[in-house]
Design a protein around this motif. Structure first.
Motif, PDB file in Angstrom:
ATOM      1  N   SER A 336      60.174   9.355  62.698  1.00  0.00           N
ATOM      2  CA  SER A 336      60.853   8.071  62.505  1.00  0.00           C
ATOM      3  C   SER A 336      59.898   6.982  62.041  1.00  0.00           C
ATOM      4  O   SER A 336      60.288   6.081  61.288  1.00  0.00           O
ATOM      5  CB  SER A 336      61.548   7.645  63.797  1.00  0.00           C
ATOM      6  N   HIS A 403      60.529  -0.782  63.890  1.00  0.00           N
ATOM      7  CA  HIS A 403      60.865   0.530  64.469  1.00  0.00           C
ATOM      8  C   HIS A 403      60.349   0.640  65.896  1.00  0.00           C
ATOM      9  O   HIS A 403      61.078   1.035  66.810  1.00  0.00           O
ATOM     10  CB  HIS A 403      60.265   1.636  63.607  1.00  0.00           C
ATOM     11  N   THR A 407      62.714   0.591  69.295  1.00  0.00           N
ATOM     12  CA  THR A 407      62.732   1.775  70.152  1.00  0.00           C
ATOM     13  C   THR A 407      62.237   1.430  71.553  1.00  0.00           C
ATOM     14  O   THR A 407      62.791   1.899  72.553  1.00  0.00           O
ATOM     15  CB  THR A 407      61.871   2.888  69.540  1.00  0.00           C
ATOM     16  N   THR A 433      63.669   5.882  67.063  1.00  0.00           N
ATOM     17  CA  THR A 433      63.325   7.290  67.190  1.00  0.00           C
ATOM     18  C   THR A 433      64.447   8.073  67.847  1.00  0.00           C
ATOM     19  O   THR A 433      65.222   7.535  68.635  1.00  0.00           O
ATOM     20  CB  THR A 433      62.032   7.467  68.007  1.00  0.00           C
ATOM     21  N   TRP A 446      58.355   8.561  76.193  1.00  0.00           N
ATOM     22  CA  TRP A 446      58.172   8.008  74.852  1.00  0.00           C
ATOM     23  C   TRP A 446      57.246   6.794  74.898  1.00  0.00           C
ATOM     24  O   TRP A 446      56.320   6.677  74.082  1.00  0.00           O
ATOM     25  CB  TRP A 446      59.519   7.602  74.240  1.00  0.00           C
TER      26      TRP A 446
END
Length: 727
Positions: A336, A403, A407, A433, A446
């Motif tokens: 991603s 991004h 996330t 993601t 994550w």
């Protein structure tokens, strides 16, 4: 030998027929070795020796230096050879890796070790990457190989397919060693693989996946690890020089990124100047000037040339992604992140870069992760500066930042839905993601996996012109810090966030950074935490923020509690709870009440503590906060135990565990296990108490909190219930 018959005073071949050229089975007009060719023999027989057969080819280049720590790769190749040698099949090894990683050196080391087992010759071709003026076509190489194996020039067929057929015939029963160096494609090397029980090694800067269909055994080479890289540099410098300057030698090896080519270049330059201090070379490589031009022996013999070559062969989108990856600040990334940089699906570009060894897979169970070598990143940055407009690079960086912020915010919302009450400014199309999964543990995993990248963004956001990103990303990381206690990153993130918020004049963000940083200091430095809370309270008051002022009272109460000033803390918690209820923040009021319960429990007022914990738990449950509801259950368990309600103590502890285990909240899980161990001990269940207590202490150790009050409680419990008293 040639046999001729004597007739009528002269020599006649073939029984008196006119002389003819004798051709062997390969179509070669030159007869080699003993030959008997007769029609009718009359008279004496005379034997004449023909031309001697040519010696087996010995084309392998010599070994230039000992191989450094490729034992695992050599073992893999040798296992493959031994497995294949059970029959008459040939062996095909495929060594791939970044230019300069040592593929040819490994191939030569292995093949030279096999010479006695393969006596029929050694063939070598430098294919020069399969492109450009120096490259060699398979047609040319197979002709070269046929001549080396004794086929006369005039006997070599004109067409490529016939040449390949002859090559296979010639090699069918021979045991050869063949090195096809620097190949570009499987199609380029496939015609050059001998047909017999030979060993062929192909090296390439691309992965040559097609050779798997030919039985190829792929051995990808990574750069050397730190100790092996140092050993290679020391071998060039000599041990005396390296030992006298150990720190500098190690730093030089690290700057070469484990690439043998770079290490050999640095080593050869220093060896040519034995009086030059290693510190001087170190300064040259660590200065503001780029490293790559200084990691070359000649203009075309260095890391820069190898990377230029790999880059030149990339498709357009892969080349663009290569350049943009220089903007990624972390050591690893997922698909991603590549999509975000490229602004579109990057799967094909990633595959092309992976095939060209310009990125490699990172080890992470159950995830797709990639990393870029430091020198490759430097090359990408250099090419990007010459190719891409500043505006394009800035837009790509912002897509990447969005991004990660989007996330991290998703993870934060899943883990602590009540935490975010300040706006986030990423765009609506920021790619998120797909690796978070559905559980709290996956969200925390994550955040932890991306922590180096997130911290790099927090540090560099202001310099990149997006200071808002710094404090917002630090704020989104809150659940990770609370649950997994990355204390140093906790402090650093909010220090940078505070500086960014201050530069923006954003008072609410400043207060959030101050209080978040202070909460991270509570267990280690409550005095400094109190200073930060008071600074936040001053800002809240100046801006007329009643909710912020009420929350700041609760935070100050925590600092006094950690300082052992329970009376001051209780006063602050009581006031905070009242004010928070008045402004409608029932969740924060419940947390203040829970803190008050802890003080009463420690102050021998278990009945008040039990009631306050019960009220707090109900309010937190109604607010949709399972994590803190479970924390209230732990306090209820300890209060029930103090009131000699052993069954209630166990019930509350188990209820807390049922919630905390799936949340992956290891420290709070350890506190719940401590409460359960104490309940078991109170009921005389010493074995169960020991099991739960041991589990709790293990989690405290993992969290680095063995000095905490709860860890000491469980240590004492273990000392009481174990036979030898060893906690």
């Amino acid at each position: 030998m040639t046999v001729r018959s004597r007739s009528s005073g002269g020599y006649m071949e073939n029984g008196g027929r006119a002389p003819q050229t004798v051709r062997n089975e390969l179509g070669d007009s030159t007869v080699r070795g003993p030959v008997l060719q007769t029609g009718v023999v009359h008279g004496d027989i005379h034997v004449h020796d023909g031309p001697a057969p040519p010696p087996p080819p010995r084309q392998l280049p010599p070994l230039r230096s000992p191989l450094t720590d490729r034992s695992a790769e050599l073992a893999s190749l040798e296992r493959h050879r031994l497995d294949a040698s059970d029959g008459d099949a040939g062996v095909l090894g495929v060594l791939t890796g970044l230019g300069g990683v040592g593929k040819s050196a490994l191939a030569l080391s292995w093949l030279h070790s096999l010479r006695s087992d393969y006596p029929d010759g050694q063939l070598f071709a430098d294919l020069a990457g399969g492109s450009g003026p120096a490259s060699r076509s398979p047609d040319e190489v197979v002709g070269h190989f046929l001549r080396a194996l004794g086929v006369g020039h005039s006997a070599i067929p004109a067409t490529f397919s016939e040449r390949v057929a002859m090559y296979r015939s010639v090699t069918t029963h021979r045991r050869l060693l063949v090195l096809l160096d620097d190949a570009a494609t499987a199609a380029q090397v496939r015609p050059l693989i001998p047909a017999g029980p030979s060993v062929t090694v192909v090296t390439s800067r691309t992965r040559l996946l097609g050779l798997a269909l030919d039985g190829g055994h792929a051995v990808p080479l990574e750069p050397l690890d730190g100790e092996s890289a140092l050993a290679l540099l020391v071998s060039a410098l000599g041990p005396g020089r390296a030992e006298a300057q150990q720190a500098e030698a190690r730093a030089l090896a690290e700057l070469c990124g484990g690439l043998p080519l770079a290490l050999r270049v640095v080593g050869s330059r220093l060896a040519a100047r034995p009086g030059r201090p290693l510190a001087a070379a170190l300064r040259e490589l660590t200065g503001h000037r780029p490293r790559l031009p200084r990691l070359a022996a000649d203009r075309d013999q260095g890391v820069q040339a190898a990377l230029d070559f790999a880059y030149a062969g990339l498709p357009e989108q892969a080349a663009r992604l290569h350049r943009l990856l220089s903007l990624h600040p972390g050591p690893e990334f997922g698909p991603s992140a590549a999509d975000a940089l490229l602004g579109s699906d990057a799967a094909e570009a990633v595959e092309a870069l992976h095939t060209a060894h310009l990125l490699s897979e990172a080890t992470a169970a159950g995830t797709e992760r990639f990393r870029v070598h430091d020198l490759v990143r430097e090359h990408a940055a250099s090419v990007a500066a010459d190719t891409d407009a500043e505006q394009e690079r800035a837009a790509a960086f912002r897509r990447l930042a969005d991004h990660y912020l989007a996330t991290a915010t998703l993870a934060e919302t899943r883990l602590d839905p009540a935490h975010r009450d300040l706006a986030r400014t990423y765009g609506p199309d920021a790619p998120v993601t797909d690796l978070l999964g559905d559980s709290d543990r996956e969200a925390l995993d994550w955040l932890e996996r991306e922590l180096p990248t997130l911290m790099a963004l927090v540090r560099g956001a202001s310099e990149a012109g997006v200071p808002t990103l710094s404090w917002q990303l630090a704020d989104a990381m809150w659940p990770l810090f609370v649950r997994r206690k990355f204390t140093s990153e906790w402090q650093e993130a909010y220090e940078h966030g505070l500086a960014a918020a201050t530069s923006l004049g954003d008072v609410p963000a400043q207060c959030r950074m101050l209080t978040s940083q202070g909460l991270g200091l509570l267990s280690r430095d409550p005095e400094s935490a109190l200073t930060l809370f008071e600074a936040a309270a001053t800002r809240f008051a100046a801006s007329g923020d009643r909710l912020g002022q009420a929350r700041a009272l609760s935070y100050q109460g925590l600092a006094h509690q950690r300082r052992g000033r329970d009376r001051e803390a209780a006063t602050l918690f009581t006031s905070a709870a009242e004010r928070l209820r008045a402004v409608g923040d029932t969740r924060a009021a419940a947390l203040a009440t829970l803190n008050l319960a802890e003080i009463n429990l420690r102050g021998a007022a278990p009945r008040a503590a039990a009631e306050q914990a019960r009220q707090a738990g109900l309010a937190l449950d109604a607010a949709g906060d399972p994590y803190n509801t479970a924390r209230a259950a732990v306090t209820s368990s300890r209060a029930a135990l103090a009131l000699e309600d052993r069954e209630g103590a166990e019930r509350h502890a188990r209820a807390a565990l049922d919630v905390l285990r799936p949340l992956a909240a290891d420290y709070e899980t350890a506190r719940a296990l401590t409460a359960l161990a104490l309940a078991h001990e109170a009921r005389g269940e010493e074995e169960a108490a020991g099991e739960r207590g041991t589990e709790a202490f293990t989690l405290f150790e993992a969290a680095g909190r063995t000095a905490s009050e709860d860890a000491q409680v469980v240590r004492a419990c273990l000392a009481r219930v174990t036979a030898d008293g060893d906690g």
